[in-house]
Motif scaffolding. Structure first.
Motif, short mmCIF file in Angstrom:
data_model
loop_
_atom_site.label_atom_id
_atom_site.label_comp_id
_atom_site.label_asym_id
_atom_site.label_seq_id
_atom_site.Cartn_x
_atom_site.Cartn_y
_atom_site.Cartn_z
N GLU A 249 -14.48 -10.21 25.99
CA GLU A 249 -14.83 -9.15 25.04
C GLU A 249 -13.70 -8.13 24.92
N MET A 250 -13.00 -7.86 26.02
CA MET A 250 -11.85 -6.96 25.96
C MET A 250 -10.79 -7.52 25.01
N CYS A 251 -10.56 -8.83 25.10
CA CYS A 251 -9.56 -9.47 24.21
C CYS A 251 -9.95 -9.33 22.74
N THR A 252 -11.23 -9.47 22.43
CA THR A 252 -11.64 -9.34 21.03
C THR A 252 -11.53 -7.90 20.54
N ARG A 253 -11.63 -6.95 21.45
CA ARG A 253 -11.48 -5.54 21.03
C ARG A 253 -10.02 -5.14 20.85
N MET A 254 -9.11 -5.76 21.61
CA MET A 254 -7.72 -5.35 21.58
C MET A 254 -6.90 -6.01 20.47
N ALA A 272 -21.03 -13.09 25.22
CA ALA A 272 -21.49 -12.59 23.91
C ALA A 272 -20.35 -12.66 22.90
N LEU A 273 -20.64 -13.17 21.72
CA LEU A 273 -19.70 -13.17 20.61
C LEU A 273 -20.26 -12.21 19.57
N HIS A 274 -19.67 -11.02 19.50
CA HIS A 274 -20.24 -9.95 18.68
C HIS A 274 -19.82 -10.11 17.22
N LEU A 275 -20.47 -11.06 16.57
CA LEU A 275 -20.13 -11.31 15.18
C LEU A 275 -20.47 -10.13 14.28
N GLU A 276 -21.40 -9.29 14.73
CA GLU A 276 -21.73 -8.11 13.93
C GLU A 276 -20.54 -7.16 13.80
N ASP A 277 -19.61 -7.24 14.75
CA ASP A 277 -18.40 -6.42 14.69
C ASP A 277 -17.17 -7.23 14.26
N LEU A 278 -17.17 -8.53 14.58
CA LEU A 278 -15.95 -9.33 14.42
C LEU A 278 -15.83 -10.00 13.05
N TRP A 279 -16.94 -10.23 12.37
CA TRP A 279 -16.89 -11.04 11.15
C TRP A 279 -15.97 -10.45 10.09
N ILE A 280 -15.87 -9.15 10.06
CA ILE A 280 -15.12 -8.49 9.00
C ILE A 280 -13.62 -8.38 9.32
N ASP A 282 -11.41 -10.85 10.25
CA ASP A 282 -10.58 -12.03 9.97
C ASP A 282 -9.90 -12.59 11.22
N LEU A 283 -10.63 -12.64 12.31
CA LEU A 283 -10.04 -13.12 13.56
C LEU A 283 -10.08 -14.64 13.66
N THR A 284 -9.11 -15.18 14.36
CA THR A 284 -9.12 -16.59 14.75
C THR A 284 -9.31 -16.65 16.26
N ILE A 285 -10.36 -17.33 16.70
CA ILE A 285 -10.65 -17.47 18.14
C ILE A 285 -10.57 -18.94 18.47
N ARG A 286 -9.69 -19.28 19.42
CA ARG A 286 -9.53 -20.67 19.82
C ARG A 286 -9.68 -20.80 21.33
N MET A 287 -10.14 -21.97 21.73
CA MET A 287 -10.33 -22.26 23.15
C MET A 287 -10.18 -23.76 23.33
N GLY A 288 -10.16 -24.22 24.56
CA GLY A 288 -10.12 -25.66 24.73
C GLY A 288 -9.54 -26.09 26.06
N LEU A 289 -9.54 -27.40 26.26
CA LEU A 289 -8.96 -28.03 27.43
C LEU A 289 -7.52 -28.41 27.10
N VAL A 290 -6.64 -28.26 28.06
CA VAL A 290 -5.24 -28.62 27.84
C VAL A 290 -5.12 -30.11 27.53
N ASP A 291 -4.12 -30.46 26.70
CA ASP A 291 -3.83 -31.87 26.40
C ASP A 291 -2.65 -32.40 27.21
N THR A 292 -1.79 -31.52 27.68
CA THR A 292 -0.56 -31.84 28.41
C THR A 292 0.45 -32.63 27.57
N SER A 293 0.33 -32.55 26.25
CA SER A 293 1.32 -33.19 25.39
C SER A 293 2.68 -32.52 25.50
N SER A 294 2.70 -31.28 25.97
CA SER A 294 3.96 -30.53 26.11
C SER A 294 4.65 -30.76 27.43
#
Length: 366
Positions: A249-254, A272-280, A282-294
């Motif tokens: 949540e700190m990351c989404t605020r900063m 919690a994903l506070h869409l009531e604050d974040l929807w407006i 235009d944020l991109t939020i990404r997550m996932g497991l590493v692929d190790t292609s790098s």
């Protein structure tokens, strides 16, 4: 052989288990030279990530191939290799796209998760041609093991998912091993500044050594620091490298409107994903497991001396002292542990041509 075996949340033991053997023609067996403990291993022990009792833990290692299946083409006995935390079949749709973490052909994150892992004297590695990396003799195993997981994870899931660009303000929340790798690899894209946030002052000092331009304790109003540094705009990229609701949540605020949030941390609780604050915004939020292609590119940069490694390993143990090593790693606030290296001792038997691994009680080396 001996290995660290998971029994139930809160309990794992260094004990005797059967030696691994070739089960498929694409398998190899590797003698473990150096392995390590990951924050994900702590999540398994705490019950946040479920695995079957009796599974050997660990998904990062450097070692020597001692046996190879008949269809293995890229490595052979005697080769020194890095074992990737991600196993790839090389044939399924996801592997063909380079998304090895989502492998549907029997790979993905399987070592120390769905099959026996690397915190052992020997380990079986499936799909060896796509899951091992040959190491030149000049690369120290203590440095190389950092490229089994934390460097690819910090780079791919943090920096690439966050789309760090020249001139950006990047905030990394969590200055543990993966956070430090994200800081170091974000510098490859010439950001204007990198800001580190953590609970521990010692880790923030390490963040400075890995390339952070500014840092703040989580208790010292880091959001105000970011606001001041960006004239109230916010960070272009925030990278969450802890795995806690409050840090996400700190990351989404900063982050600024139109910015990117990259979640690297493994979460064991709902967030919690506070869409009531974040929807407006235009944020991109990404997550996932590493692929190790790098990993091949990062190993090349390691060999060229382009990435910091030496100060990341703070404690070294013999492999047989792994239970003590877990305690040190889990108590990082008191011990100052960043990354731990566990080393098997090589002994040549006079009556045999085989190289065996022994382990004894160890003391951390600073």
């Amino acid at each position: 052989m001996k290995a660290l075996v998971f029994h139930e949340p809160g309990r794992a033991a260094w004990e005797g288990v059967a030696d691994p053997d070739i089960q498929d023609s694409q398998d190899v067996v590797v003698r473990v030279e150096t392995t390590t403990v990951c924050g994900t291993d702590l999540h398994i022990l705490s019950g946040d990530v479920e695995i079957e009792p009796g599974t050997v833990l660990g998904h990062e290692a450097v070692g020597e191939v001692v046996e190879a299946g008949r269809d293995v083409r890229t490595v052979r006995p005697g080769d020194r290799v890095l074992i990737s935390c991600i196993t790839a079949c090389g044939r399924c749709r996801y592997c063909r796209e380079g998304s090895y973490g989502q492998c549907r052909g029997g790979g993905g994150w399987i070592l120390g998760h769905s099959i026996d892992g690397t915190q052992a004297e020997y380990v079986r590695v499936p799909f060896a041609d796509h899951s091992l990396h040959l190491l030149p003799g000049g690369i120290d195993s203590q440095d190389a093991v950092l490229f089994a997981d934390i460097y690819p994870t910090g780079y791919e899931v943090g920096v690439l998912n966050g789309q760090v660009r020249p001139g950006d303000t990047v905030v990394v929340v969590g200055a543990g091993p993966v956070g430090l790798a994200a800081i170091a690899t974000s510098r490859l894209y010439s950001p204007d500044r990198v800001v580190a946030v953590d609970l521990e002052r010692g880790r923030l000092e390490a963040a400075g050594r890995f390339g952070a331009d500014a840092w703040a304790l989580a208790s010292d109003k880091p959001e105000q620091l970011v606001e001041d540094l960006t004239d109230g705009l916010g960070a272009d990229v925030t990278i969450e490298a802890v795995g806690a609701p409050e840090t996400f949540e700190m990351c989404t605020r900063m982050v600024r409107p139109g910015g990117h949030v990259a979640n690297v941390g493994v979460h064991g609780k709902p967030v919690a994903l506070h869409l009531e604050d974040l929807w407006i915004r235009d944020l991109t939020i990404r997550m996932g497991l590493v692929d190790t292609s790098s990993t091949p590119m990062l190993l090349s940069m390691l060999a060229a001396g382009r990435l910091p490694t030496s100060s990341l390993v703070t404690h070294v143990f013999e492999l047989g002292a792994i239970e003590e090593a877990y305690e040190v790693f889990a108590s990082a606030a008191e011990t100052g542990a960043l990354k731990i290296a566990l080393k098997g001792e090589q002994i040549y038997r006079a009556d045999s041509s085989s190289l065996v691994t022994t382990a004894g009680t160890g003391v951390p080396l600073r």
